[in-house]
Design a protein around this motif. Structure first.
Motif, PDB file in Angstrom:
ATOM      1  N   ASP A  37       0.841  -1.304   0.096  1.00 31.86           N
ATOM      2  CA  ASP A  37      -0.074   0.013  -0.013  1.00 31.86           C
ATOM      3  C   ASP A  37       0.763   1.486  -0.134  1.00 31.86           C
ATOM      4  O   ASP A  37       1.494   1.382   0.888  1.00 31.86           O
ATOM      5  CB  ASP A  37      -1.079  -0.036   1.184  1.00 31.86           C
ATOM      6  N   ARG A  38       0.623   1.941  -1.022  1.00 27.69           N
ATOM      7  CA  ARG A  38       1.812   3.137  -1.053  1.00 27.69           C
ATOM      8  C   ARG A  38       1.199   4.185  -0.045  1.00 27.69           C
ATOM      9  O   ARG A  38       2.237   5.170   0.288  1.00 27.69           O
ATOM     10  CB  ARG A  38       1.427   3.971  -2.676  1.00 27.69           C
ATOM     11  N   THR A  39       0.205   4.254   0.666  1.00 31.57           N
ATOM     12  CA  THR A  39      -0.074   5.225   1.619  1.00 31.57           C
ATOM     13  C   THR A  39       0.589   4.826   2.922  1.00 31.57           C
ATOM     14  O   THR A  39       0.565   5.515   3.908  1.00 31.57           O
ATOM     15  CB  THR A  39      -1.419   5.364   1.649  1.00 31.57           C
ATOM     16  N   GLN A  40       1.073   3.491   3.223  1.00 27.44           N
ATOM     17  CA  GLN A  40       1.933   3.226   4.172  1.00 27.44           C
ATOM     18  C   GLN A  40       3.058   3.959   4.414  1.00 27.44           C
ATOM     19  O   GLN A  40       3.845   4.032   3.541  1.00 27.44           O
ATOM     20  CB  GLN A  40       1.969   1.720   4.262  1.00 27.44           C
ATOM     21  N   MET A  41       3.204   4.289   5.727  1.00 24.75           N
ATOM     22  CA  MET A  41       4.509   4.852   5.945  1.00 24.75           C
ATOM     23  C   MET A  41       5.679   3.853   6.420  1.00 24.75           C
ATOM     24  O   MET A  41       5.186   3.059   7.462  1.00 24.75           O
ATOM     25  CB  MET A  41       4.472   5.794   7.386  1.00 24.75           C
ATOM     26  N   VAL A  42       6.735   3.713   5.589  1.00 28.75           N
ATOM     27  CA  VAL A  42       7.600   2.709   5.821  1.00 28.75           C
ATOM     28  C   VAL A  42       8.718   3.020   6.028  1.00 28.75           C
ATOM     29  O   VAL A  42       9.247   3.903   5.084  1.00 28.75           O
ATOM     30  CB  VAL A  42       7.525   1.441   4.746  1.00 28.75           C
ATOM     31  N   MET A  43       9.541   2.771   7.126  1.00 32.70           N
ATOM     32  CA  MET A  43      11.092   3.285   7.229  1.00 32.70           C
ATOM     33  C   MET A  43      12.048   1.989   7.459  1.00 32.70           C
ATOM     34  O   MET A  43      11.370   0.870   7.649  1.00 32.70           O
ATOM     35  CB  MET A  43      11.161   3.863   8.729  1.00 32.70           C
ATOM     36  N   VAL A  44      13.332   2.293   7.296  1.00 32.99           N
ATOM     37  CA  VAL A  44      14.149   1.089   7.305  1.00 32.99           C
ATOM     38  C   VAL A  44      15.431   1.497   8.184  1.00 32.99           C
ATOM     39  O   VAL A  44      15.894   2.443   8.275  1.00 32.99           O
ATOM     40  CB  VAL A  44      14.725   0.749   5.831  1.00 32.99           C
ATOM     41  N   ARG A  45      15.485   0.524   9.209  1.00 30.26           N
ATOM     42  CA  ARG A  45      16.704   0.889  10.032  1.00 30.26           C
ATOM     43  C   ARG A  45      17.924   0.574   9.182  1.00 30.26           C
ATOM     44  O   ARG A  45      17.962  -0.726   8.777  1.00 30.26           O
ATOM     45  CB  ARG A  45      16.449  -0.086  11.491  1.00 30.26           C
TER      46      ARG A  45
END
Lengths: 192, 213
Positions: free
Chosen positions: B38-46
């Protein structure tokens, strides 16, 4: 020291521990911890098999014509150092042809290396006898928990492979794990 | 959008990470690789650990080590298209969804040191990848939760039984107030399947953590 209703003298407790006696009944040991699963929260061994829920969050097979094995897995989260004394499974058995077969497994692998899972049967039990609700003990020898290498689970089998199941006549409602916390000395038992 | 990204970065930095470890927005490839479609999801990477933390080689992992294990059968599909067979260990049989997730239940303040994956890789075309993911949200916030991929590891190159570790250096600090933690598995190299059945088996995932002094 006067003996109050909620305090056990150290000398008496020491004697009991030394003798290996359990100060309470076998089903409610001293310093107990419990973990319970609703029957419906078991994990199917095959995602294609249909299970249904009764009014008590119990699980039963939803398609009696399906002859694949109907097995539910209940993983056990037990802290390291604890002891699993036994498992108690409750449900309903109104079938003249099927029993709920229960197995308590330990599966171990090396700590920091690859390895084929070593599955060991620790205990077993099954529903039987008079139609109606049942409560069965599975595994009665204390099992020390070693989470660094092993995992523990209960398998409930509603029907074996190549066997039709019996729908709501056989229901698994609760899987309750009885454990003991080794930190006996510092538990609240000694406090008023 | 830029304000949300700044807030998400701050939330991810304070939730489940330490000041010494940075997070950044995930690329589209990283999002899809971890099953966030989902493009609206906020996804970060450590950011990945640059050094391997020293690990106790004693059988028990040292006196302070604690563990939480999730069997392969404990993983649930990210949608109803996920299919599997097995017992404690499972193989994915889905044609379209190779992703499954298992929740963790760790004490508040616990420090996650390592995530160990045990399985079997008999495939010459696919690999199993395991992710440690957090989902964080500020209480009362109207913004959607922020996902953070805290680490991942793959069975790439293995033939048969495998054992791999996600190294978390520094350890991930568990914040139960704002965050939830989960393990996500992907049974194929592609993000859309099909799964390879018995050629890829997930036995278990073991989280090793300790409590702060």
């Amino acid at each position: 020291m006067p003996i109050t209703s909620n305090r056990v003298p150290l000398s008496l407790l020491a004697l009991l521990l030394a003798a290996g006696a359990d100060p309470a009944s076998a089903d409610a040991p001293a310093n107990p911890e419990y973990a319970s699963h609703f029957g419906i929260l078991g994990r199917p061994t095959n995602s294609a098999v249909v299970y249904r829920r009764d009014g008590y969050a119990g699980a039963y097979c939803g398609d009696p014509a399906d002859t694949s094995a109907k097995r539910l897995i209940y993983p056990i989260d037990a802290p390291g150092g604890f002891t699993i004394d036994h498992i108690r499974v409750s449900g309903v058995d109104q079938s003249a042809t099927h029993d709920l077969n229960l197995k308590f497994f330990k599966v171990c692998q090396p700590f920091l290396a690859a390895g084929t899972p070593d599955i060991q049967l620790i205990g077993s039990g099954h529903s039987a006898g008079t139609d109606g609700t049942f409560s069965v003990l599975v595994g009665t020898s204390s099992q020390p928990v070693m989470p660094e290498t092993c995992a523990y689970y209960v398998q409930a089998e509603l029907s074996a492979a190549d066997t039709a199941c019996v729908g709501p006549d056989l229901v698994v409602r609760e899987v309750r794990v009885h454990m003991r916390d080794p930190d006996l000395i510092f538990k609240d038992s000694f406090e008023s | 959008m830029k304000v949300r990204m700044v807030m998400a970065t701050a939330l991810a930095a304070s939730c489940g990470t330490t000041l010494a470890q940075s997070t950044r927005p995930a690329t589209m490839a990283e999002r899809l690789a971890a099953g966030f479609n989902d493009r609206t999801q906020m996804v970060m990477v450590r950011d990945a650990a640059t050094t391997t933390a020293r690990r106790s080689d004693s059988v028990a992992g040292g006196p302070s080590a604690r563990f939480q294990t999730r069997l392969g059968v404990s993983f649930s599909g990210t949608d109803s298209n996920y299919a599997y067979t097995g017992a404690n260990s499972v193989q994915c049989t889905s044609d379209t969804n190779p992703f499954a997730t298992a929740n963790l239940d760790l004490p508040d303040g616990a420090l996650i040191d390592w995530v160990d994956v045990f399985g079997q890789d008999h495939s010459t075309t696919d690999n199993l990848t395991l992710f440690l993911v957090s989902t964080c949200a500020t209480t009362g916030s109207m913004s959607p939760p922020t996902f953070t991929v805290l680490g991942d590891v793959s069975s790439s190159g293995d033939a048969g039984n495998f054992f791999h570790t996600i190294v978390l250096n520094p350890p991930v600090s568990v914040d139960r107030f704002s965050c939830k933690y989960a393990l996500r598995s992907r049974f194929t190299s592609s993000t859309t399947g099909p799964c390879v059945g018995f050629d890829m088996i997930l036995d278990k995932v073991r989280v090793q953590y300790h409590l702060p002094e």
